[in-house]
Design an enzyme around this catalytic site. Structure first.
Site, PDB file in Angstrom:
ATOM      1  N   GLU A  14       1.486  -4.175  -5.510  1.00  0.00           N
ATOM      2  CA  GLU A  14       0.349  -5.081  -5.363  1.00  0.00           C
ATOM      3  C   GLU A  14      -0.859  -4.518  -6.112  1.00  0.00           C
ATOM      4  OE1 GLU A  14      -0.216  -6.504  -1.217  1.00  0.00           O
ATOM      5  OE2 GLU A  14      -2.353  -6.217  -1.650  1.00  0.00           O
TER       6      GLU A  14
ATOM      7  N   THR B 128       0.147   9.087   0.399  1.00  0.00           N
ATOM      8  CA  THR B 128       0.624  10.405   0.803  1.00  0.00           C
ATOM      9  C   THR B 128      -0.566  11.058   1.501  1.00  0.00           C
ATOM     10  OG1 THR B 128       2.025  10.583  -1.162  1.00  0.00           O
ATOM     11  CG2 THR B 128       1.574  12.607   0.029  1.00  0.00           C
TER      12      THR B 128
ATOM     13  N   TYR C 162       5.851  13.655  -3.370  1.00  0.00           N
ATOM     14  CA  TYR C 162       6.178  12.618  -2.369  1.00  0.00           C
ATOM     15  C   TYR C 162       5.769  11.224  -2.851  1.00  0.00           C
ATOM     16  CZ  TYR C 162       7.221  16.239   1.056  1.00  0.00           C
ATOM     17  OH  TYR C 162       7.774  17.302   1.714  1.00  0.00           O
TER      18      TYR C 162
ATOM     19  N   SER D 285      -5.230   1.896  -7.261  1.00  0.00           N
ATOM     20  CA  SER D 285      -6.332   2.879  -7.291  1.00  0.00           C
ATOM     21  C   SER D 285      -6.133   3.796  -8.501  1.00  0.00           C
ATOM     22  CB  SER D 285      -6.298   3.711  -6.018  1.00  0.00           C
ATOM     23  OG  SER D 285      -5.131   4.506  -6.018  1.00  0.00           O
TER      24      SER D 285
ATOM     25  N   CYS E 256       0.855  -1.190   0.000  1.00  0.00           N
ATOM     26  CA  CYS E 256       0.000   0.000   0.000  1.00  0.00           C
ATOM     27  C   CYS E 256       0.888   1.236   0.000  1.00  0.00           C
ATOM     28  CB  CYS E 256      -0.838   0.084   1.275  1.00  0.00           C
ATOM     29  SG  CYS E 256      -2.047  -1.203   1.424  1.00  0.00           S
ATOM     30  N   ILE E 257       0.424   2.260  -0.665  1.00  0.00           N
ATOM     31  CA  ILE E 257       1.161   3.527  -0.652  1.00  0.00           C
ATOM     32  C   ILE E 257       0.174   4.650  -0.357  1.00  0.00           C
ATOM     33  CG2 ILE E 257       0.972   3.660  -3.172  1.00  0.00           C
ATOM     34  CD1 ILE E 257       3.536   5.321  -3.193  1.00  0.00           C
TER      35      ILE E 257
HETATM   36  N1  ACO Z   1      -5.405  14.581  -9.883  1.00  0.00           N
HETATM   37  C1  ACO Z   1      -4.733  14.314 -11.043  1.00  0.00           C
HETATM   38  N2  ACO Z   1      -3.515  13.684 -11.068  1.00  0.00           N
HETATM   39  C2  ACO Z   1      -2.986  13.311  -9.893  1.00  0.00           C
HETATM   40  C3  ACO Z   1      -3.627  13.578  -8.660  1.00  0.00           C
HETATM   41  C4  ACO Z   1      -4.886  14.242  -8.695  1.00  0.00           C
HETATM   42  N3  ACO Z   1      -5.551  14.538  -7.556  1.00  0.00           N
HETATM   43  N4  ACO Z   1      -2.854  13.111  -7.670  1.00  0.00           N
HETATM   44  C5  ACO Z   1      -1.753  12.575  -8.250  1.00  0.00           C
HETATM   45  N5  ACO Z   1      -1.841  12.692  -9.605  1.00  0.00           N
HETATM   46  C6  ACO Z   1      -0.885  12.182 -10.610  1.00  0.00           C
HETATM   47  C7  ACO Z   1      -0.116  13.284 -11.284  1.00  0.00           C
HETATM   48  O1  ACO Z   1       0.277  12.816 -12.544  1.00  0.00           O
HETATM   49  C8  ACO Z   1       1.066  13.411 -10.367  1.00  0.00           C
HETATM   50  O2  ACO Z   1       2.188  13.936 -11.016  1.00  0.00           O
HETATM   51  P1  ACO Z   1       2.323  15.546 -11.256  1.00  0.00           P
HETATM   52  O3  ACO Z   1       1.950  16.208  -9.967  1.00  0.00           O
HETATM   53  O4  ACO Z   1       3.750  15.692 -11.648  1.00  0.00           O
HETATM   54  O5  ACO Z   1       1.371  15.840 -12.343  1.00  0.00           O
HETATM   55  C9  ACO Z   1       1.347  11.980 -10.006  1.00  0.00           C
HETATM   56  O6  ACO Z   1       0.073  11.359  -9.937  1.00  0.00           O
HETATM   57  C10 ACO Z   1       2.047  11.771  -8.668  1.00  0.00           C
HETATM   58  O7  ACO Z   1       2.162  12.931  -7.951  1.00  0.00           O
HETATM   59  P2  ACO Z   1       2.958  12.956  -6.571  1.00  0.00           P
HETATM   60  O8  ACO Z   1       2.884  14.343  -6.032  1.00  0.00           O
HETATM   61  O9  ACO Z   1       4.297  12.350  -6.725  1.00  0.00           O
HETATM   62  O10 ACO Z   1       2.080  11.934  -5.722  1.00  0.00           O
HETATM   63  P3  ACO Z   1       1.280  12.172  -4.356  1.00  0.00           P
HETATM   64  O11 ACO Z   1       2.239  12.544  -3.266  1.00  0.00           O
HETATM   65  O12 ACO Z   1       0.137  13.059  -4.575  1.00  0.00           O
HETATM   66  O13 ACO Z   1       0.828  10.690  -4.043  1.00  0.00           O
HETATM   67  C11 ACO Z   1      -0.646   8.849  -4.153  1.00  0.00           C
HETATM   68  C12 ACO Z   1       0.208   9.835  -4.966  1.00  0.00           C
HETATM   69  C13 ACO Z   1       0.231   8.121  -3.144  1.00  0.00           C
HETATM   70  C14 ACO Z   1      -1.257   7.808  -5.078  1.00  0.00           C
HETATM   71  C15 ACO Z   1      -1.748   9.693  -3.427  1.00  0.00           C
HETATM   72  O14 ACO Z   1      -2.622  10.214  -4.382  1.00  0.00           O
HETATM   73  C16 ACO Z   1      -2.546   8.926  -2.395  1.00  0.00           C
HETATM   74  O15 ACO Z   1      -2.087   8.696  -1.290  1.00  0.00           O
HETATM   75  N6  ACO Z   1      -3.783   8.526  -2.764  1.00  0.00           N
HETATM   76  C17 ACO Z   1      -4.668   7.823  -1.836  1.00  0.00           C
HETATM   77  C18 ACO Z   1      -4.209   6.417  -1.588  1.00  0.00           C
HETATM   78  C19 ACO Z   1      -4.020   5.646  -2.882  1.00  0.00           C
HETATM   79  O16 ACO Z   1      -4.847   5.660  -3.778  1.00  0.00           O
HETATM   80  N7  ACO Z   1      -2.886   4.913  -2.967  1.00  0.00           N
HETATM   81  C20 ACO Z   1      -2.563   4.037  -4.086  1.00  0.00           C
HETATM   82  C21 ACO Z   1      -3.322   2.756  -3.938  1.00  0.00           C
HETATM   83  S1  ACO Z   1      -2.684   1.477  -4.939  1.00  0.00           S
HETATM   84  C22 ACO Z   1      -1.558   0.664  -3.914  1.00  0.00           C
HETATM   85  O17 ACO Z   1      -1.475   0.988  -2.760  1.00  0.00           O
HETATM   86  C23 ACO Z   1      -0.680  -0.395  -4.498  1.00  0.00           C
END
Ligand code: ACO
Ligand code: ZN
Length: 437
Positions: free
Chosen positions: A337, A306, A315, A341, A303-304
C-alpha cells in the site's frame, strides 16, 4: 532529505550525518568595554524574542553536540516557570519527523533566530503568486516520505500529529523510544511512558499494573494460528475480526513508528502477520505486517514494522518476502500500500532489486516483465520501476526491453546490500483467507 538513522543508532555513533553543521555564533568582540556593551544589547535582543513563537527557525544543539536548523512546532510552559521558561518541540528540518523532540531553551542558539514568518500570511502570498498546481508541487516535494499525500491532507495530518504524545514504551525486555504520534484513547493523554504486555499487547500507565497483568495473562504468543516455524522464528496469523482488541492494540503500538497510517478501528478487514523470536519464556514479537482480506488495488501488504530493537537484522526483508510468498500461494501479484515511508521504500527497493537481479543473473535468453512478475508475484509496475531506476531498461520499437549485462548486474547486486533472512517456503502452512459462513 532527512537522515535515516534512528536516534539510538545515532547515539552509538553509527549515524551517517551528512548535513551542514555549525557552532553557535562566536561574537567577534573587540576590547573589554565592547564586550559589555554588546552582551547587554544581545541580552535585550534575546529577551525581546522570548518566548519564541511557534514557527520560529533557529539552530539547535542536537545529541551529536552539533548545531542543526530546526523549526519550532510547539511550546509549553515548564512547571517551575518564570515568564520565559518554556520548552520547545522542534523539528530538525534536515531530518525525518521521527527525530522531533522537546528541548530546553539552552539548546537553542538565539543569535541564529531567523525573522519570524507568519505562515498564514506566507501561505496567502505564495498562493497569490503561484498556480495551485505549482504550489501543490512545492508542498509535496517539501515533505519527505509523503510524496503521495496531497498537500491539504498532508497539512491536516501534520497539524493533528505534530507533537509526539508517548515518548517511550516498555515491551518485553526492551524500553523503546517512540518515533511518532499515536492516537491512544484520551485517558492516556497525560502519560509519556506506556507499559505493554508483550503477548496480548494490552497497554498500561504504570509498571505495577503491568506486573499484576503479567501474573494473570495466560498468552505466551500472539493469538491466532502459527503458520510458519523455522528454528526459533515463528509467524502467527491473527484475524482482526476474531481478535479485535489485539488488532487495535497492535495498531496503536505500530503507529508510534509509522508516520502516515490511519488504521485503528476497522481491524475486522485485516489479517495481521506477527513475526516472533521464540524461547522458553514465549514468542516475542519482532515485527509484523498487515494485509487486507480483500484488496481491489492488489495490495498484498498494508503496514509493515520491525520494532526498533530488531531493525537492520534482515527481518524487514523477511516480512516483505513472506508477503510475496502468500501472494504466490494465492496465485496473485501484489504490491505494498502507498505511500511508502523512507525506510519502507529503501527496504522494498533492496528486496525487489535482489530478487529480480538474482533471476536475471541465472536466466538464459530473453525474459519479459510479465514472466518476472509471474515468477515473483511482484506487480509489473514495481518491476519496471526497479529496473528503470537501475537503468536496465531500454525502450525499443514501442517495447520495454531488459538489458542485463552480467557485470552491471553484479555491481547492482553488491550495492543492494544483504539478502536478509530467507523464508523457507516448505515450513509455511497456509491457505488463503476465505470468508466463513
Ligand atoms: N538507515 C539506512 N538504511 C536502512 C535503515 C536505516 N536506518 N533501515 C533499513 N534500511 C535499508 C537498508 O538498505 C536495509 O538493508 P541492509 O541492512 O542490508 O543494508 C534495508 O532497508 C532493510 O533492512 P532490514 O533489516 O531487512 O529491515 P528492518 O528489519 O530494519 O525493517 C522497516 C525495515 C520495516 C521498513 C523498518 O525500518 C521499520 O519498521 N520502519 C518503521 C515503520 C515503517 O516505516 N514501515 C514502512 C512503512 S510503508 C508501509 O507500511 C507500506
Ligand atoms: Zn497480556
Amino acid at each position: 532529505m532527512g537522515s535515516l538513522d534512528s536516534p539510538r543508532e545515532r547515539e552509538n555513533g553509527n549515524g551517517n550525518v551528512n548535513v551542514g553543521c555549525r557552532s553557535p555564533g562566536d561574537p567577534k568582540l573587540g576590547d573589554g568595554g565592547m564586550i559589555v556593551v554588546e552582551s547587554e544589547a544581545m541580552k535585550k535582543r534575546r529577551a525581546s524574542m522570548l518566548p519564541l513563537e511557534v514557527g520560529t527557525r533557529v539552530m539547535c544543539r542536537w545529541r551529536d553536540s552539533k548545531y542543526h536548523p530546526v523549526k519550532v512546532i510547539e511550546r509549553r510552559k515548564m512547571h517551575s516557570a518564570g515568564p520565559n521558561d518554556y520548552e520547545y518541540y522542534v523539528h530538525y528540518t534536515e531530518f525525518n519527523r521521527r527525530l522531533d523532540e522537546w528541548v530546553k531553551l539552552e539548546h537553542l542558539d538565539l543569535d541564529s533566530v531567523e525573522t519570524v514568518v507568519d505562515e498564514k500570511v506566507e501561505d496567502k502570498v505564495t498562493s497569490l503568486k503561484m498556480t495551485r498546481h505549482q504550489k501543490r508541487k512545492i508542498d509535496e516535494t517539501h515533505v519527505e516520505g509523503h510524496e503521495e499525500l496531497d498537500a491539504a491532507s498532508l497539512r491536516e495530518h501534520e497539524e493533528f500529529t505534530k507533537v509526539k504524545n508517548i515518548a517511550t514504551i516498555e515491551l518485553g525486555r526492551y524500553e523503546i523510544e517512540t518515533w511518532y504520534f499515536s492516537p491512544f484513547p484520551p485517558e492516556y493523554n497525560d502519560c509519556v511512558k506506556l507499559y505493554f504486555c508483550e503477548f496480548c499487547l494490552n497497554f498500561m500507565k504504570r509498571k505495577e499494573q503491568l506486573q499484576r497483568h503479567m501474573r494473570k495473562c495466560d498468552l505466551k504468543h500472539p493469538p491466532g494460528d502459527e503458520i510458519y516455524r523455522c528454528g526459533t522464528l515463528s509467524m502467527f496469523e491473527v484475524d482482526g475480526k476474531k481478535n479485535k482488541v489485539y488488532g487495535q492494540n497492535l495498531c496503536y503500538l505500530a503507529k508510534l513508528f509509522l508516520d502516515h497510517k490511519t488504521l485503528y478501528y476497522d481491524v475486522d478487514l485485516f489479517l495481521f502477520y506477527v513475526l516472533c523470536e521464540c524461547d522458553d519464556r514465549g514468542c516475542h514479537m519482532v515485527g509484523y505486517f498487515s494485509k487486507e482480506k480483500h484488496s481491489e488495488e492488489s495490495y498484498n501488504l498494508a503496514c509493515i514494522l520491525t520494532l526498533p530493537p530488531y531493525q537492520r537484522k534482515g527481518y524487514g526483508k523477511f516480512l516483505i518476502a513472506f508477503s510475496y510468498e502468500l501472494s504466490k500461494k494465492e496465485g496473485k501479484v501484489g504490491t505494498p500500500e502507498r505511500p511508502l515511508s523512507d525506510l519502507g521504500l529503501l527496504s522494498y527497493r533492496g528486496y525487489w532489486t535482489r530478487v529480480l537481479l538474482d533471476i536475471l543473473k541465472k536466466h538464459k535468453g530473453n525474459i519479459s516483465i510479465k514472466e518476472l512478475s509471474d515468477m515473483t508475484a511482484i506487480k509489473a509496475e514495481d518491476i519496471l520501476a526497479t529496473l528503470q531506476s537501475l537503468e536496465l531498461i531500454q525502450y525499443r520499437k514501442g517495447q520495454h526491453v531488459i538489458c542485463a549485462d552480467p557485470k552491471v548486474l553484479d555491481r547492482h547486486l553488491k550495492a543492494a546490500g544483504r539478502g536478509g533472512l530467507e523464508v523457507d517456503v516448505s515450513k509455511l502452512i497456509w491457505t488463503p483467507y476465505k470468508e466463513q459462513g
